[in-house]
Design a protein around this motif. Structure first.
Motif, PDB file in Angstrom:
ATOM      1  N   UNK A   1     -68.859  13.160  28.078  1.00  0.00           N
ATOM      2  CA  UNK A   1     -67.760  12.261  28.437  1.00  0.00           C
ATOM      3  C   UNK A   1     -67.844  11.775  29.885  1.00  0.00           C
ATOM      4  N   UNK A   2     -68.359  12.597  30.772  1.00  0.00           N
ATOM      5  CA  UNK A   2     -68.402  12.222  32.183  1.00  0.00           C
ATOM      6  C   UNK A   2     -69.280  11.002  32.421  1.00  0.00           C
ATOM      7  N   UNK A   3     -70.258  10.793  31.543  1.00  0.00           N
ATOM      8  CA  UNK A   3     -71.160   9.649  31.703  1.00  0.00           C
ATOM      9  C   UNK A   3     -70.593   8.376  31.099  1.00  0.00           C
ATOM     10  N   UNK A   4     -69.366   8.455  30.581  1.00  0.00           N
ATOM     11  CA  UNK A   4     -68.749   7.316  29.898  1.00  0.00           C
ATOM     12  C   UNK A   4     -67.424   6.963  30.578  1.00  0.00           C
ATOM     13  N   UNK A   5     -67.479   6.332  31.747  1.00  0.00           N
ATOM     14  CA  UNK A   5     -66.247   6.016  32.475  1.00  0.00           C
ATOM     15  C   UNK A   5     -65.392   4.996  31.731  1.00  0.00           C
ATOM     16  N   UNK A   6     -64.119   4.996  32.044  1.00  0.00           N
ATOM     17  CA  UNK A   6     -63.179   4.090  31.392  1.00  0.00           C
ATOM     18  C   UNK A   6     -62.146   3.610  32.384  1.00  0.00           C
ATOM     19  N   UNK A   7     -61.671   2.394  32.186  1.00  0.00           N
ATOM     20  CA  UNK A   7     -60.580   1.874  33.008  1.00  0.00           C
ATOM     21  C   UNK A   7     -59.316   2.691  32.813  1.00  0.00           C
ATOM     22  N   UNK A   8     -59.243   3.417  31.712  1.00  0.00           N
ATOM     23  CA  UNK A   8     -58.012   4.110  31.339  1.00  0.00           C
ATOM     24  C   UNK A   8     -58.119   5.619  31.509  1.00  0.00           C
ATOM     25  N   UNK A   9     -59.098   6.094  32.268  1.00  0.00           N
ATOM     26  CA  UNK A   9     -59.283   7.531  32.431  1.00  0.00           C
ATOM     27  C   UNK A   9     -58.082   8.210  33.060  1.00  0.00           C
ATOM     28  N   UNK A  10     -57.369   7.503  33.923  1.00  0.00           N
ATOM     29  CA  UNK A  10     -56.236   8.105  34.624  1.00  0.00           C
ATOM     30  C   UNK A  10     -54.915   7.876  33.909  1.00  0.00           C
ATOM     31  N   UNK A  11     -54.967   7.253  32.731  1.00  0.00           N
ATOM     32  CA  UNK A  11     -53.756   6.962  31.977  1.00  0.00           C
ATOM     33  C   UNK A  11     -53.637   7.907  30.812  1.00  0.00           C
ATOM     34  N   UNK A  12     -52.419   8.325  30.506  1.00  0.00           N
ATOM     35  CA  UNK A  12     -52.205   9.214  29.365  1.00  0.00           C
ATOM     36  C   UNK A  12     -52.394   8.500  28.049  1.00  0.00           C
ATOM     37  N   UNK A  13     -51.824   7.342  27.928  1.00  0.00           N
ATOM     38  CA  UNK A  13     -51.915   6.558  26.705  1.00  0.00           C
ATOM     39  C   UNK A  13     -52.064   5.091  27.075  1.00  0.00           C
ATOM     40  N   UNK A  14     -52.471   4.296  26.125  1.00  0.00           N
ATOM     41  CA  UNK A  14     -52.441   2.848  26.327  1.00  0.00           C
ATOM     42  C   UNK A  14     -51.716   2.245  25.142  1.00  0.00           C
ATOM     43  N   UNK A  15     -51.314   1.005  25.289  1.00  0.00           N
ATOM     44  CA  UNK A  15     -50.592   0.380  24.182  1.00  0.00           C
ATOM     45  C   UNK A  15     -51.160  -1.007  23.942  1.00  0.00           C
ATOM     46  N   UNK A  16     -50.565  -1.700  22.984  1.00  0.00           N
ATOM     47  CA  UNK A  16     -51.047  -3.031  22.617  1.00  0.00           C
ATOM     48  C   UNK A  16     -49.918  -4.052  22.730  1.00  0.00           C
ATOM     49  N   UNK A  17     -49.092  -3.884  23.770  1.00  0.00           N
ATOM     50  CA  UNK A  17     -47.958  -4.773  23.903  1.00  0.00           C
ATOM     51  C   UNK A  17     -48.361  -6.188  24.285  1.00  0.00           C
ATOM     52  N   UNK A  18     -49.622  -6.388  24.649  1.00  0.00           N
ATOM     53  CA  UNK A  18     -50.078  -7.725  24.990  1.00  0.00           C
ATOM     54  C   UNK A  18     -50.538  -8.510  23.768  1.00  0.00           C
ATOM     55  N   UNK A  19     -50.442  -7.901  22.566  1.00  0.00           N
ATOM     56  CA  UNK A  19     -50.899  -8.542  21.348  1.00  0.00           C
ATOM     57  C   UNK A  19     -49.794  -8.570  20.309  1.00  0.00           C
ATOM     58  N   UNK A  20     -49.805  -9.600  19.506  1.00  0.00           N
ATOM     59  CA  UNK A  20     -48.923  -9.689  18.342  1.00  0.00           C
ATOM     60  C   UNK A  20     -49.784  -9.863  17.102  1.00  0.00           C
ATOM     61  N   UNK A  21     -49.343  -9.282  16.001  1.00  0.00           N
ATOM     62  CA  UNK A  21     -50.028  -9.421  14.722  1.00  0.00           C
ATOM     63  C   UNK A  21     -49.001  -9.784  13.660  1.00  0.00           C
ATOM     64  N   UNK A  22     -49.321 -10.738  12.815  1.00  0.00           N
ATOM     65  CA  UNK A  22     -48.441 -11.039  11.689  1.00  0.00           C
ATOM     66  C   UNK A  22     -49.277 -11.453  10.490  1.00  0.00           C
ATOM     67  N   UNK A  23     -48.634 -11.513   9.342  1.00  0.00           N
ATOM     68  CA  UNK A  23     -49.328 -11.761   8.083  1.00  0.00           C
ATOM     69  C   UNK A  23     -48.757 -13.010   7.431  1.00  0.00           C
ATOM     70  N   UNK A  24     -49.635 -13.844   6.909  1.00  0.00           N
ATOM     71  CA  UNK A  24     -49.224 -15.044   6.187  1.00  0.00           C
ATOM     72  C   UNK A  24     -49.657 -14.887   4.729  1.00  0.00           C
TER      73      UNK A  24
END
Length: 343
Positions: A234-257
């Motif tokens: 895991x140490x060789x696989x850095x992430x922008x979110x390493x210091x965050x507990x969780x992330x979310x998807x509030x920047x996206x919307x999904x709907x069905x037609x």
């Protein structure tokens, strides 16, 4: 128990429409071992699962394809992913290899971390993380993966923002990879390919193999058997979110037609292109009935680029229910998109 005694798992990650499902289907049709698949469709309708179940591959029967549609795997590890994995391992005839297709919005590193959970740590290992890159889209600048390049472009193009979560997701998928597939190479010029490879190289802090592909076609022996044991690396696989507990998807919307029958494939494609041109649509995927045709039409769109093919016959006696999943930036005009698609 060492990693050789564990069931190897391949995580297939990649941005929206990069070609992950096409790649997984290719693996199912060409692997020489007993497979199982966990597929994660971000939304309420499992389109990817339906595509894979339509393969009819003996080495991976329909009941060995597990679909998780309650959100991205990295957000539902405890509730969905670990129980699904245990369910496959506990089958009377367990798989010899498990392929995991994440949603386009998932971050792979939290999923890799889950392989260290006590419930499964002694039974499975991450054979490798395969990142599928939509080379044509990156070459076009839609998903810039270099924050400095984004900053330089901001003065000229206000739509580019290096803090855009789409770019962070893209980079995190690359940073976690053991193998990068530069897909849709046939849609790029030589200069485009060189540029994309160079930009990916700037992001990576370590050497990662990169293979150019068309339509997800790559020998199975290249994909399976990497032996990365990524959960111990895991140490060789850095992430922008390493210091965050969780992330979310509030920047996206999904709907069905819910779609009616169309007179021809082009009649639907024209509407999908118009919807993508007039609204901030990232991704469209689904099935539809074409009048007079016994087979359902599979449609997949990234922006205004729409692919389609007749997938398989509609089930006898069942209603021919066309549905389309639409994903876009939060706040996009769902009413306007529905009006275009439905006329």
């Amino acid at each position: 128990m060492n990693s050789l005694a564990k069931v190897p798992c391949t995580i297939v990650t990649g941005f929206l429409g990069a070609g992950k499902t096409t790649l997984v289907r290719h693996v199912l049709e060409n692997a020489d071992r007993r497979l199982a698949v966990i597929v994660n469709e971000f939304g309420d309708v499992g389109i990817d699962g339906e595509i894979l179940k339509g393969c009819g591959v003996e080495s991976c029967p329909e009941d060995a394809i597990v679909e998780l549609a309650n959100g991205c795997l990295c957000c539902t590890v405890a509730d969905d992913f670990v129980p699904a994995l245990k369910g496959l391992l506990d089958r009377p005839n367990p798989p010899e290899h498990i392929v995991i297709e994440t949603s386009g919005l998932a971050l792979p590193k939290p999923l890799v971390k889950a392989f260290n959970w006590p419930e499964i740590a002694s039974r499975v290992t991450v054979d490798g993380v395969v990142a599928v890159v939509d080379g044509a889209a990156v070459a076009a600048g839609r998903f810039a993966d270099d924050p400095e390049a984004v900053a330089r472009q901001r003065a000229e193009d206000s739509s580019l923002d290096h803090d855009n979560p789409l770019e962070e997701v893209f980079e995190d998928q690359i940073l976690c990879a053991d193998l990068i597939l530069l897909n849709k190479a046939d849609l790029m010029t030589d200069a485009d390919r060189k540029s994309v490879v160079n930009e990916i190289g700037k992001v990576l802090p370590r050497a990662v193999a990169l293979v150019e592909t068309r339509h997800g076609q790559v020998p199975v022996k290249v994909l399976l058997g990497l032996g990365a044991a990524a959960e111990a690396d895991l140490a060789a696989r850095p992430s922008h979110h390493d210091l965050e507990g969780e992330h979310d998807h509030e920047d996206f919307d999904t709907f069905i037609v819910d779609l009616p029958a169309y007179a021809s494939p082009q009649a639907l494609i024209d509407r999908m292109v118009k919807a993508a041109e007039e609204h901030d649509v990232l991704r469209m995927k689904g099935f539809v009935e074409i009048a007079g045709k016994p087979m359902r039409l599979l449609v997949q769109g990234v922006g205004t680029r729409i692919q389609h093919q007749f997938d398989r016959r509609w089930p006898d006696g069942a209603p021919r229910r066309g549905r389309l999943v639409v994903i876009g930036q939060k706040g996009f005009d769902q009413t306007g998109i529905r009006a275009i698609l439905l006329g």
